[in-house]
Write a protein that holds these residues in place. Structure first.
Motif, PDB file in Angstrom:
ATOM      1  N   GLY A  60       0.821  -1.206   0.000  1.00 41.16           N
ATOM      2  CA  GLY A  60       0.000   0.000   0.000  1.00 41.16           C
ATOM      3  C   GLY A  60       0.853   1.253   0.000  1.00 41.16           C
ATOM      4  N   ASP A  61       1.968   1.230   0.729  1.00 44.69           N
ATOM      5  CA  ASP A  61       2.878   2.379   0.750  1.00 44.69           C
ATOM      6  C   ASP A  61       3.641   2.523  -0.570  1.00 44.69           C
ATOM      7  N   ALA A  62       3.939   1.386  -1.201  1.00 47.00           N
ATOM      8  CA  ALA A  62       4.705   1.426  -2.444  1.00 47.00           C
ATOM      9  C   ALA A  62       3.864   1.890  -3.615  1.00 47.00           C
ATOM     10  N   LEU A  63       2.586   1.632  -3.571  1.00 45.27           N
ATOM     11  CA  LEU A  63       1.727   2.058  -4.687  1.00 45.27           C
ATOM     12  C   LEU A  63       1.228   3.425  -4.407  1.00 45.27           C
TER      13      LEU A  63
END
Length: 196
Positions: free
Chosen positions: A193-196
């Motif tokens: 979620g943080d990477a996208l």
């Protein structure tokens, strides 16, 4: 026999009901036939219990035979005395051996009454070898009793180790999915979620 047939039929009917399609009929028939064949080859529980008891008494029987032979008894009388002392399935078999020896049967033929017992092959071989060569049988029976007890101890230890491994298996099957769902999935969702 009825229980065996009913078990095979029950499994076949269960497969037929679960499949719900035309292909379930030959599969159910094959499973029913195969299961009936497999179950028919299994000895009845009473026969297995008698064989297990005879195998358990075999080291004691070998020790008693060695003692009777050391005391000077002829082989047929020693076997008859041990058969009377032990009683049970092994006693019955030893009684047949003693009667065969008394009636003049060859040692391989007489001792063959013990042939289907696991571990008795060495006892038979020692008795036949002694009858052919004249070697002392009491020492061979004493060593055989010790070997049978050692084999039983090794088998018990192996079974205990196997049980320990099999006990851990359900824990792994239950806890591994729980660990993945409760521990790894939230971390992966957060990282992704943080990477996208």
């Amino acid at each position: 026999m009825r229980l065996r047939v009913l078990t095979a039929l029950g499994c076949g009917i269960a497969i037929l009901l679960c499949s719900g399609a035309w292909w379930g009929v030959p599969v159910a028939a094959g499973v029913t036939y195969g299961l009936d064949r497999v179950l028919s080859r299994q000895p009845p529980a009473a026969v297995r219990a008698q064989r297990d008891r005879a195998v358990a008494d075999l080291p004691l029987g070998a020790d008693l035979l060695a003692s009777a032979l050391r005391a000077g008894s002829p082989v047929d009388r020693a076997v008859a005395a041990v058969a009377e002392a032990i009683d049970g399935p092994l006693g019955e078999r030893l009684d047949r051996v003693a009667r065969s020896l008394r009636l003049g049967a060859d040692p391989p033929e007489a001792w063959a009454h013990l042939a289907d017992l696991p571990g008795a092959g060495r006892l038979i071989a020692a008795a036949v070898r002694s009858s052919a060569s004249g070697a002392a049988l009491s020492g061979a029976f004493t060593r055989l009793a010790d070997d049978l007890r050692a084999d039983r101890a090794v088998a018990a230890e192996t079974a205990a180790r196997r049980a320990g491994v099999l006990i851990v298996l359900p824990l792994g099957v239950c806890f591994l999915p729980a660990f993945l769902l409760a521990g790894l999935v939230p971390v992966l969702v957060t990282v992704l979620g943080d990477a996208l």
